[in-house]
Design a protein around this motif. Structure first.
Motif, PDB file in Angstrom:
ATOM      1  N   PHE A 272       5.596 -56.818 -72.516  1.00 43.88           N
ATOM      2  CA  PHE A 272       6.377 -56.237 -74.152  1.00 43.88           C
ATOM      3  C   PHE A 272       6.475 -55.301 -74.158  1.00 43.88           C
ATOM      4  O   PHE A 272       7.823 -54.842 -74.660  1.00 43.88           O
ATOM      5  CB  PHE A 272       5.092 -57.065 -75.191  1.00 43.88           C
ATOM      6  CG  PHE A 272       5.137 -57.709 -76.268  1.00 43.88           C
ATOM      7  CD1 PHE A 272       5.853 -58.054 -77.119  1.00 43.88           C
ATOM      8  CD2 PHE A 272       4.904 -55.855 -76.608  1.00 43.88           C
ATOM      9  CE1 PHE A 272       5.496 -58.388 -78.183  1.00 43.88           C
ATOM     10  CE2 PHE A 272       5.596 -56.175 -78.357  1.00 43.88           C
ATOM     11  CZ  PHE A 272       6.079 -57.044 -78.428  1.00 43.88           C
TER      12      PHE A 272
ATOM     13  N   THR B 270      -2.111 -49.410 -81.041  1.00 44.40           N
ATOM     14  CA  THR B 270      -2.608 -50.055 -80.317  1.00 44.40           C
ATOM     15  C   THR B 270      -1.793 -50.354 -79.087  1.00 44.40           C
ATOM     16  O   THR B 270      -1.271 -49.255 -77.734  1.00 44.40           O
ATOM     17  CB  THR B 270      -2.095 -51.287 -81.221  1.00 44.40           C
ATOM     18  OG1 THR B 270      -2.264 -52.329 -81.165  1.00 44.40           O
ATOM     19  CG2 THR B 270       0.023 -51.518 -81.124  1.00 44.40           C
TER      20      THR B 270
ATOM     21  N   ALA C  82      -1.101 -60.616 -72.256  1.00 42.41           N
ATOM     22  CA  ALA C  82      -0.468 -59.930 -71.346  1.00 42.41           C
ATOM     23  C   ALA C  82       1.028 -60.781 -69.736  1.00 42.41           C
ATOM     24  O   ALA C  82       0.523 -61.829 -69.893  1.00 42.41           O
ATOM     25  CB  ALA C  82      -0.745 -58.741 -71.049  1.00 42.41           C
TER      26      ALA C  82
ATOM     27  N   ALA D 254      -1.048 -53.077 -75.494  1.00 44.73           N
ATOM     28  CA  ALA D 254       0.073 -54.502 -75.066  1.00 44.73           C
ATOM     29  C   ALA D 254       0.528 -54.080 -73.661  1.00 44.73           C
ATOM     30  O   ALA D 254       0.435 -53.704 -73.326  1.00 44.73           O
ATOM     31  CB  ALA D 254       2.027 -54.001 -75.960  1.00 44.73           C
TER      32      ALA D 254
ATOM     33  N   GLN E 113      -0.176 -59.252 -84.408  1.00 42.09           N
ATOM     34  CA  GLN E 113      -0.017 -58.531 -83.964  1.00 42.09           C
ATOM     35  C   GLN E 113       1.747 -58.050 -84.593  1.00 42.09           C
ATOM     36  O   GLN E 113       0.976 -56.300 -84.533  1.00 42.09           O
ATOM     37  CB  GLN E 113       1.362 -58.795 -82.741  1.00 42.09           C
ATOM     38  CG  GLN E 113       1.454 -57.968 -81.542  1.00 42.09           C
ATOM     39  CD  GLN E 113       2.283 -58.632 -80.578  1.00 42.09           C
ATOM     40  OE1 GLN E 113       2.943 -59.684 -80.580  1.00 42.09           O
ATOM     41  NE2 GLN E 113       3.009 -57.591 -79.631  1.00 42.09           N
TER      42      GLN E 113
ATOM     43  N   LEU F 128      -4.307 -59.066 -78.270  1.00 41.91           N
ATOM     44  CA  LEU F 128      -3.546 -58.808 -77.330  1.00 41.91           C
ATOM     45  C   LEU F 128      -3.947 -58.657 -75.604  1.00 41.91           C
ATOM     46  O   LEU F 128      -3.418 -59.224 -74.463  1.00 41.91           O
ATOM     47  CB  LEU F 128      -2.660 -58.168 -76.927  1.00 41.91           C
ATOM     48  CG  LEU F 128      -1.469 -57.553 -78.291  1.00 41.91           C
ATOM     49  CD1 LEU F 128      -0.028 -56.644 -78.167  1.00 41.91           C
ATOM     50  CD2 LEU F 128      -0.503 -59.373 -77.915  1.00 41.91           C
TER      51      LEU F 128
ATOM     52  N   TRP G 102       6.051 -46.522 -76.480  1.00 42.74           N
ATOM     53  CA  TRP G 102       5.319 -46.384 -75.937  1.00 42.74           C
ATOM     54  C   TRP G 102       5.119 -45.820 -75.201  1.00 42.74           C
ATOM     55  O   TRP G 102       6.272 -45.688 -74.293  1.00 42.74           O
ATOM     56  CB  TRP G 102       5.809 -48.254 -75.349  1.00 42.74           C
ATOM     57  CG  TRP G 102       5.875 -49.145 -76.271  1.00 42.74           C
ATOM     58  CD1 TRP G 102       7.193 -50.149 -76.990  1.00 42.74           C
ATOM     59  CD2 TRP G 102       5.271 -49.694 -76.510  1.00 42.74           C
ATOM     60  NE1 TRP G 102       6.788 -51.164 -77.949  1.00 42.74           N
ATOM     61  CE2 TRP G 102       5.406 -50.829 -77.329  1.00 42.74           C
ATOM     62  CE3 TRP G 102       3.620 -49.975 -75.964  1.00 42.74           C
ATOM     63  CZ2 TRP G 102       4.636 -52.316 -77.871  1.00 42.74           C
ATOM     64  CZ3 TRP G 102       3.192 -50.814 -76.988  1.00 42.74           C
ATOM     65  CH2 TRP G 102       3.928 -52.308 -77.737  1.00 42.74           C
TER      66      TRP G 102
END
Length: 320
Positions: free
Chosen positions: A258, A252, A113, A254, A238, A213, A269
């Motif tokens: 990102f 998931t 990351a 991150a 990914q 990640l 997100w």
């Protein structure tokens, strides 16, 4: 007893040159073919083979109109010398390669990351050290430390790899963890999410060539009892994991750098809040690495880490 005089560098070089003629003659069974391979005259091969035979006081080859072949003594001597000769050749090649590589910094990235931090770091390094080029490659998680020890990479940036004894490890940066959820999921309406919000959900973790990640080996300890998602390790990278999130198969994680820069259709997100909601960037390198560029990059990373606000200190202002 009079001690033997040490061989000079020229003598070593001449010895290797003589051996190259002998091995070529042995390989091709012909002085003419050996000369063609070495790009010299046939007389030069013949002269240098004789020179080594005189030095050893031993006949290495039998010669006739069909070419040359090793004598019994020559064959036994070649068998003994071959390993040493090949080892010296490799050592000289490595030295030459190392000299050529001195102005290149080889960097391995293991699904880290903090891409924003690394981009700024590499941009500043290029400006401060324009004479050094950066060769950046992905590396699987399980190969990180071995690649550093064997000097395949000068430095590797990766998530936490547990206790490291074989090389130097240092954390430079932390950033917020973001959760990728399907757009139709109830969590898509929330400004922030917590580990408790993810309880019972399927957390998709990519373990393909790009590796996870984040440092998911510590996930069990990160999530409070009764509030943990169900972790599903996916034999994929990914991109495939993100596609599964789009299909509603799970969520998931991150890093913020990102999540802030990559918008993905049919998903949202969401920043993760609370305890253990940060991911870290660590660097791994050998203190015995002779390249001064390694220490320059590490020094620059430390200065950047000291001047950029810690995301833990500003999370409330940013997400509440």
């Amino acid at each position: 007893m009079k001690s033997a005089k040490p061989m000079s560098h020229d003598a070593y070089g001449n010895g290797l040159r003589l051996l190259s003629y002998v091995f070529a003659a042995k390989e091709y069974g012909s002085l003419r073919q050996a000369a063609r391979e070495l790009r010299v005259r046939e007389s030069s091969v013949s002269r240098n083979v004789v020179k080594l035979e005189q030095l050893l006081q031993m006949q290495l080859f039998e010669r006739d109109v069909r070419g040359v072949r090793l004598t019994e003594a020559g064959r036994a001597w070649i068998d003994v010398v071959r390993t040493h000769y090949e080892g010296l050749q490799e050592a000289f090649r490595d030295t030459a390669r190392g000299n050529t590589d001195a102005k290149t910094l080889r960097i391995g990235l293991c699904a880290v990351a903090g891409g924003g931090f690394l981009k700024r770091l590499f941009d500043r390094f290029r400006k401060s050290c324009p004479d050094v080029s950066l060769a950046i490659e992905d590396i699987p998680r399980e190969q990180c430390l071995t690649a550093v020890r064997r000097r395949r990479f000068d430095i590797v940036f990766a998530p936490g790899l547990g206790k490291v004894m074989s090389c130097r490890a240092e954390m430079f940066w932390q950033e917020r963890v973001f959760v990728l959820v399907p757009a139709s999921h109830p969590l898509a309406e929330k400004r922030i999410v917590t580990w408790a919000d993810l309880a019972g959900m399927r957390l998709l973790v990519p373990v393909g060539t790009s590796g996870p990640l984040l440092d998911f080996s510590m996930l069990e300890g990160m999530v409070a009892d009764g509030c943990r998602p169900t972790v599903k390790m996916c034999q994929a990278g990914q991109a495939t994991v993100i596609f599964n999130v789009q299909l509603g198969q799970g969520v998931t994680l991150a890093g913020e750098s990102f999540a802030r820069t990559v918008a993905i259709d049919a998903t949202a997100w969401k920043p993760l809040d609370g305890h253990n909601s940060l991911c870290s960037i660590k660097a791994f390198w050998l203190e015995t690495n002779p390249k001064s560029a390694v220490l320059r990059l590490i020094g620059l990373a430390r200065r950047m880490a000291n001047t950029i606000p810690n995301p833990e200190q500003s999370q409330s202002a940013r997400f509440r």
